[in-house]
Design a protein around this motif. Sequence first.
Motif, PDB file in Angstrom:
ATOM      1  N   GLU A  79       0.821  -1.209   0.000  1.00 25.80           N
ATOM      2  CA  GLU A  79       0.000   0.000   0.000  1.00 25.80           C
ATOM      3  C   GLU A  79       0.858   1.262   0.000  1.00 25.80           C
ATOM      4  O   GLU A  79       0.443   2.299  -0.528  1.00 25.80           O
ATOM      5  CB  GLU A  79      -0.932   0.005   1.215  1.00 25.80           C
ATOM      6  N   PRO A  83       2.275   3.292  -4.494  1.00 30.01           N
ATOM      7  CA  PRO A  83       2.232   4.736  -4.770  1.00 30.01           C
ATOM      8  C   PRO A  83       3.624   5.370  -4.771  1.00 30.01           C
ATOM      9  O   PRO A  83       3.899   6.261  -5.581  1.00 30.01           O
ATOM     10  CB  PRO A  83       1.378   5.296  -3.625  1.00 30.01           C
ATOM     11  N   ASP A 227       2.272   8.541   4.077  1.00 31.89           N
ATOM     12  CA  ASP A 227       1.516   8.984   2.912  1.00 31.89           C
ATOM     13  C   ASP A 227       2.429   8.956   1.690  1.00 31.89           C
ATOM     14  O   ASP A 227       3.280   9.828   1.515  1.00 31.89           O
ATOM     15  CB  ASP A 227       0.988  10.399   3.147  1.00 31.89           C
ATOM     16  N   THR A 228       2.271   7.953   0.869  1.00 29.41           N
ATOM     17  CA  THR A 228       3.036   7.876  -0.386  1.00 29.41           C
ATOM     18  C   THR A 228       2.139   8.124  -1.600  1.00 29.41           C
ATOM     19  O   THR A 228       2.608   8.017  -2.737  1.00 29.41           O
ATOM     20  CB  THR A 228       3.706   6.499  -0.532  1.00 29.41           C
ATOM     21  N   LYS A 229       0.882   8.452  -1.342  1.00 26.98           N
ATOM     22  CA  LYS A 229      -0.052   8.652  -2.455  1.00 26.98           C
ATOM     23  C   LYS A 229      -0.024  10.089  -2.978  1.00 26.98           C
ATOM     24  O   LYS A 229      -0.110  10.314  -4.182  1.00 26.98           O
ATOM     25  CB  LYS A 229      -1.476   8.298  -2.015  1.00 26.98           C
ATOM     26  N   THR A 230       0.109  11.047  -2.058  1.00 28.83           N
ATOM     27  CA  THR A 230       0.109  12.446  -2.484  1.00 28.83           C
ATOM     28  C   THR A 230       1.216  12.755  -3.487  1.00 28.83           C
ATOM     29  O   THR A 230       0.961  13.411  -4.506  1.00 28.83           O
ATOM     30  CB  THR A 230       0.221  13.377  -1.263  1.00 28.83           C
ATOM     31  N   ILE A 232       2.576  10.997  -5.762  1.00 33.83           N
ATOM     32  CA  ILE A 232       2.340  10.486  -7.119  1.00 33.83           C
ATOM     33  C   ILE A 232       1.377  11.386  -7.885  1.00 33.83           C
ATOM     34  O   ILE A 232       1.537  11.609  -9.087  1.00 33.83           O
ATOM     35  CB  ILE A 232       1.821   9.029  -7.086  1.00 33.83           C
ATOM     36  N   PHE A 233       0.393  11.968  -7.190  1.00 34.39           N
ATOM     37  CA  PHE A 233      -0.532  12.867  -7.875  1.00 34.39           C
ATOM     38  C   PHE A 233       0.161  14.171  -8.278  1.00 34.39           C
ATOM     39  O   PHE A 233      -0.035  14.675  -9.388  1.00 34.39           O
ATOM     40  CB  PHE A 233      -1.731  13.165  -6.979  1.00 34.39           C
ATOM     41  N   SER A 285      -4.281  16.492   1.146  1.00 30.79           N
ATOM     42  CA  SER A 285      -3.393  15.376   0.824  1.00 30.79           C
ATOM     43  C   SER A 285      -4.232  14.160   0.491  1.00 30.79           C
ATOM     44  O   SER A 285      -5.417  14.093   0.827  1.00 30.79           O
ATOM     45  CB  SER A 285      -2.460  15.075   1.991  1.00 30.79           C
ATOM     46  N   ALA A 286      -3.617  13.183  -0.145  1.00 31.06           N
ATOM     47  CA  ALA A 286      -4.354  11.992  -0.564  1.00 31.06           C
ATOM     48  C   ALA A 286      -4.826  11.176   0.627  1.00 31.06           C
ATOM     49  O   ALA A 286      -5.917  10.606   0.615  1.00 31.06           O
ATOM     50  CB  ALA A 286      -3.485  11.135  -1.475  1.00 31.06           C
ATOM     51  N   ASP A 287      -4.009  11.101   1.694  1.00 26.85           N
ATOM     52  CA  ASP A 287      -4.364  10.293   2.862  1.00 26.85           C
ATOM     53  C   ASP A 287      -5.059  11.092   3.951  1.00 26.85           C
ATOM     54  O   ASP A 287      -5.531  10.518   4.931  1.00 26.85           O
ATOM     55  CB  ASP A 287      -3.108   9.632   3.443  1.00 26.85           C
TER      56      ASP A 287
END
Length: 537
Positions: A79, A83, A227-230, A232-233, A285-287
Amino acid sequence: MGRSSPPPQQLNERTFLLASHQHDTDDGDRNTQDGLAEETELTALAVIDDDDDNNCDIDSMDDNDKNDDERSTGRRILELAIPALGALLIDPLLTLADTAFVGRFADSPYELAGMGSATALLTFSFYIFNFLCTATTPLVASKRSSGKEDEAIAVGRQSLSLALALGAVLAFLLIVFRYPLLELMGTAISGEQATGYAVDFLVIRALAAPAVFSISASTGILRGYLDTKTPIFVLLVANVVNFLLDVVLIVFAGMGPAGAALATTTAEWISALLFLFVLSGQLPSADGELGRKEERKNETIAITPTLSIPPWEEVQPLVVASSAVFLRTTILQLFLSVSAALAARGTDMAGGAAASISAHQIAIQLWMLCSYTSDALAAASQGLVADALGRNSHRQVTDISKTVLVYSIVLGSGLATVLWIGFSSQFLLTLFTTNVETQSDLMDIAVLIVLAQPLNSLVFAADGVLQGASKFPYQAKSMAVSATVAGLFFVTIQAMHVSDELFQVWSALIALQFMRGVTSAFKIVDRDGPIRLLLEE
């Protein structure tokens, strides 16, 4: 009168009857006791059977819980890693896109050669400051997981401030000393044309230094909050911008390396501003933990750069960790930069040198792309290991470490397969250049690039585990040892005249990675270390 006694005959009969009754009673009691004993024995056996069943159930539950924990650990790693992979790939993809556009639409190998020398210098200059991400992540994660939220935010602010200041200084130095620095990279040997392209590329890309460092610090802060999703966006936007500008500036405007540099610099500044907006609360942020105006003790979870100079006690952890990572990264990048310079000196002819540099530039970009891919597991393990250590959970530390290392071997094997297919089909050759000499030089080192991928992936995963445990000083020392051994290896094979110089350079790179793997493994299994991989608790 006295009471008369019964006759002897009646006494005997009564005694006999009493005795008979007592005998019958004893037999009945004995039978009852025997029955109770038998029933008790059966009950006990049943209880034992039930206990065995319960023990089996408990063992089964323990096994299931263990399997669930393992699945949970693997799921948590993926998870974060997937990202992170996307975010990590954006940066090398920017350079890879620039390399592909310049290589495909260039009239000579000098454009790509000049860009290659400048890129090697920039990679060295930018990458030695990657402590802004590497040191920030475990510091933020450990403080956050141990309940020290304010200290985690303070580390983030210090990292952002340091990033912008160091970026401005580096940009100034690169522009002022551009000619002597590029000469060290071997551009003079490639010819005046290559030098001209290298200068244009370097000056424009140097202006992005504050943005690049700010992106690095922001990524480290977000990873500390798992948080590794932000990223990437944010970086996906940068990649789209860079691609569109490459088409406009290189294909249609014919600006060559200067157009590539302008496209990448613009994209990186856009990314830096987006990251700052997220951390300051202007964008979500994404998370959701950062970048949103959520109440926390009447305060806002927002991290911004600060102009004030904090006390030494507050910045000491970041400075100490950053210094160790800086030293380690400097050694690594010096090794890579020297390898680029040696590739330039592999032949005395300007055209041959240009082809050798171009091949090395393409190979390095493929190498870095695979390295960033493997680094996704390191990014996940950094935050998770630091988080587990902050909660004093050694079991999770070992579970995370074992899972990451296994995943890295699988990933490295997959990367090797993809590269082998790409080289065998000549797809990777024709993708980056149409120059026959460059393609020939690239094929000479293709086997080394392919075979090194499982080792590379394992090394990067081990790096992430040790960085999560904040073993930065050890990593700096081990990098020095590894580079020394690899340097001696290069001198040895050069004296033995093994193949050409480009092949020797890449053989030394593999020797470097091998030694990094050995030294990392030593610390990870150390029974007195923080990981203690082989120690069951």
